[in-house]
Structure formats: structure tokens, C-alpha cells
Design an enzyme around this catalytic site. Structure first.
Site, PDB file in Angstrom:
ATOM      1  N   GLY A 134      10.186  76.685 -12.796  1.00 51.17           N
ATOM      2  CA  GLY A 134       9.302  77.831 -12.972  1.00 51.17           C
ATOM      3  C   GLY A 134       7.843  77.402 -12.978  1.00 51.17           C
ATOM      4  N   GLY A 177      11.160  71.469  -2.535  1.00 50.27           N
ATOM      5  CA  GLY A 177      11.804  72.780  -2.665  1.00 50.27           C
ATOM      6  C   GLY A 177      10.918  73.763  -3.418  1.00 50.27           C
ATOM      7  N   ASP A 178      10.227  73.281  -4.455  1.00 54.40           N
ATOM      8  CA  ASP A 178       9.349  74.172  -5.221  1.00 54.40           C
ATOM      9  C   ASP A 178       8.162  74.627  -4.380  1.00 54.40           C
ATOM     10  OD1 ASP A 178      10.945  74.071  -7.492  1.00 54.40           O
ATOM     11  OD2 ASP A 178       9.903  72.324  -8.309  1.00 54.40           O
ATOM     12  N   GLY A 222       6.315  62.579  -7.090  1.00 50.24           N
ATOM     13  CA  GLY A 222       6.382  63.497  -8.224  1.00 50.24           C
ATOM     14  C   GLY A 222       6.339  64.951  -7.800  1.00 50.24           C
TER      15      GLY A 222
END
Ligand code: ADP
Length: 325
Positions: free
Chosen positions: A43, A256-257, A293
């Protein structure tokens, strides 16, 4: 501030990582390198990515009333994410314990902590922000009941609902099925797609999006790592493959984020077709792999524009086609 408004209802984690010469066996103690601490949680990562891309970003989440929680909330605010919806819960901040082996192989243990306390009642205080947004972006690191309540509120208000169904639980319950059906856009990776569909049989990767369409969302995107992504075609036409952008990838964490955030931002403007949005998302995902990261290499909108201009046709094209290999 300009740009579309994206609201994320999702997780906030502290990521604690240690690099080791080999992953410990049960009972074994392995001395590792220096402790690496960083903000994480799908999130929070997607909320930061949305803001980096130039859209307005608001996060509805829970952290603990502890040092990690205060630090993570401050970092999110610093990154330009609206944190009025990031409250505190009476449990510790969600924390991921990450052990990274020499080849990048890893083990991750997550304590959901305050993320599990993000119950649907949180929406009582923040529904105003939600129903005036251009898009709602959801993942599955907070209770499904809260995601479902948020999705319903958003849908009733005509707000686009983008669901990144990750991580996918081992059993797909009725509530999760309802949530998927309530999404306008479903984004999953190949593993999650297989988890939803069941035993893959002989279903080609390039047909996964339309196979997932039976769960309800009119638009489905399946990410394929270094092979790009595949998405449902317009008006029920066949699935469309978007090849990956060629970059010097060093670490796929965060790809993916970045992808989900870019897709939500692009679709939130209400005019960008799915194919063009997936191309932008592939560019954002590729750029995110160029740093180590989850948040180190999240791209700006200008960086995505530049990559699109360098590699691959006019912006606004409805998705380049190709073949996944
Ligand atoms: P997840 O981490 O959620 O499994 P993926 O690994 O599928 O997601 O990555 C998301 C997107 O990021 C892909 O669809 C692709 O567009 C982009 N991407 C990931 N890895 C690479 C890579 N090595 N080179 C270029 N693009 C990549």
C-alpha cells in the site's frame, strides 16, 4: 497540486533486511551484514509510486503507535503522500523480516501488525476522500472486508477501482471473489493468475487475462516480469501482449508496485485506453528494476515519458503487440 487523485487503501510495513552468505537452515544462526531498514508494504509503496508519477496520492492505512509507525508516517508525508488517513492502532507497526542470500534468493516473514487492524470502520472517517478520488488502488495486505467496503463505496461514486490481487491467499474465499468482481481493473502476476484460475492445464500465458475476466473485472492485466505484460483487448477482442522495455535491471523488487501505480494513474484520467496505460505501466515497472529496493528507483512521470519516447512508438498508441516467450 495537479494531476488525478488516487486513493490507496493498503498496508504500511517496516522492512528489515539482512544479507547473509547463505540462507539459514532451521535452527542455524548465520552472521549477516548490516541491518537495512526501509519503508515497505504494498500500500505504502504504491502510494509513494503514485506521487512520484505526478498524481495526487492519499493513503488510508494503519501503523502502530511506535517508533517505526511514527517514522514511516513521516517518511510518507515527506514523499508527498497525504497521510491524514494513516491512523494508529493498538498493535505494532507491520514489519517484514527479510533475509537475502548471495544470489538474491530470500526468505521473508511478515508480521501484519497494525495492517490487520485496518477494519472497514476506518472508512467512516475517510469516505469523503474516497468518493471524490479519480481512482482507488487496492492490494491484499489489509483485511479483504475493508478492501471490499472501499471498493463498493468507490464504485457507487463512479470512482475507478484498480485491484492488485497480491499477495494472493491460499484459499480464495467468497469475500475475495466479491472484491475481485467489484474491481474495474484487476492486476496480477503470473503466479497469482494461476492461483486464481486453478491448475493451469494447457492455458497459454497470452490467454490468462480473458480467462480471468470470468471473475468479473472488465479489464485484466497479467504482469510477466522481464517478458512485459498481457492485457484484455478492447471490446472482448483477443488478449494483447505488451513487451517489456529493455533496461539494465538490477533488482525486480518494487517493479510490480511501480507497475500498478502507473496503471492506476494512467487510467485515472478517464481517457487513456488500457493498452496505452499498460505500456506506461511496463515502462514504470522496468525503470523500477534499475535500482535496489522497493522505493529506490520509483520513476517520475517524466522518466516514464522519456523511456516511452526512446523505446517504442507514440504515446497514446493502444498497446504494442508481440509474442511472450
Ligand atoms: P511482481 O513483482 O508483482 O511479480 P513483475 O515481476 O511481473 O511483478 O513485474 C511487473 C512489471 O515490471 C512487468 O510487467 C514488467 O513490465 C516490468 N518488469 C519486471 N522485471 C523487468 C525486467 N527485468 N525488465 C524490464 N521490465 C521488467
Amino acid at each position: 497540486m495537479t494531476g488525478p487523485q488516487v486513493v490507496v487503501v493498503g498496508s504500511v510495513n517496516m522492512d528489515l533486511a539482512v544479507r547473509v552468505p547463505h540462507l539459514p537452515r532451521p535452527g542455524e544462526t548465520v552472521p549477516g551484514g548490516e541491518l537495512e531498514q526501509g519503508g515497505g508494504g504494498k500500500g505504502a509503496n504504491q502510494a509513494v509510486a503514485v506521487r512520484r508519477l505526478g498524481a495526487r496520492s492519499a493513503l488510508i492505512a494503519r501503523v502502530g503507535d511506535d517508533e517505526f509507525g511514527h517514522r514511516l508516517r513521516a517518511e510518507l508525508a515527506e514523499a508527498g503522500v497525504e497521510v491524514a488517513g494513516v491512523g494508529t492502532a493498538g498493535v505494532a507497526t507491520g514489519t517484514a523480516l527479510i533475509v537475502i542470500g548471495p544470489d538474491g534468493d530470500n526468505t521473508i516473514t511478515v508480521s501484519p501488525g497494525a495492517n490487520a487492524a485496518l477494519d472497514p470502520a476506518v472508512l467512516d472517517d475517510h469516505s469523503g476522500r474516497l468518493v471524490t478520488a479519480d481512482a482507488l488502488l487496492l492490494q491484499l495486505e489489509v483485511p479483504v472486508a475493508t478492501c471490499l467496503a472501499a471498493a463498493r463505496l468507490a464504485r457507487a461514486a463512479g470512482v475507478l477501482v484498480v485491484l492488485n490481487a497480491a499477495p494472493l491467499p491460499a484459499t480464495i474465499g467468497a469475500e475475495l471473489r466479491e472484491l475481485i468482481a467489484a474491481a474495474d481493473v484487476l492486476v496480477v502476476n503470473e503466479v497469482e493468475a494461476a492461483g486464481l484460475i486453478g491448475p493451469p492445464g494447457d492455458l497459454p500465458v497470452l490467454e490468462l487475462p480473458s480467462a480471468l475476466g470470468r471473475f468479473g473485472p472488465s479489464e485484466v492485466v497479467v504482469t510477466l516480469g522481464s517478458r512485459g505484460a498481457v492485457h484484455t483487448g478492447p471490446d472482448g477482442s483477443g488478449d494483447v501482449h505488451v513487451p517489456a522495455f529493455a533496461v539494465a535491471a538490477v533488482d525486480a523488487v518494487g517493479a510490480g508496485d511501480a507497475f500498478c501505480a502507473a496503471l492506476a494513474v494512467a487510467r485515472a484520467d478517464g481517457t487513456t485506453p488500457l493498452g496505452a496505460a499498460v505500456r506506461r505501466a511496463c515502462a514504470a515497472g522496468a525503470l523500477a528494476t534499475t535500482g535496489r529496493g522497493a522505493r529506490a528507483a520509483l520513476p517520475t512521470g517524466a522518466e516514464v515519458d522519456a523511456l516511452l519516447a526512446r523505446q517504442g512508438g507514440a504515446e497514446g498508441a493502444d498497446g504494442a503487440t508481440g509474442t511472450a516467450s
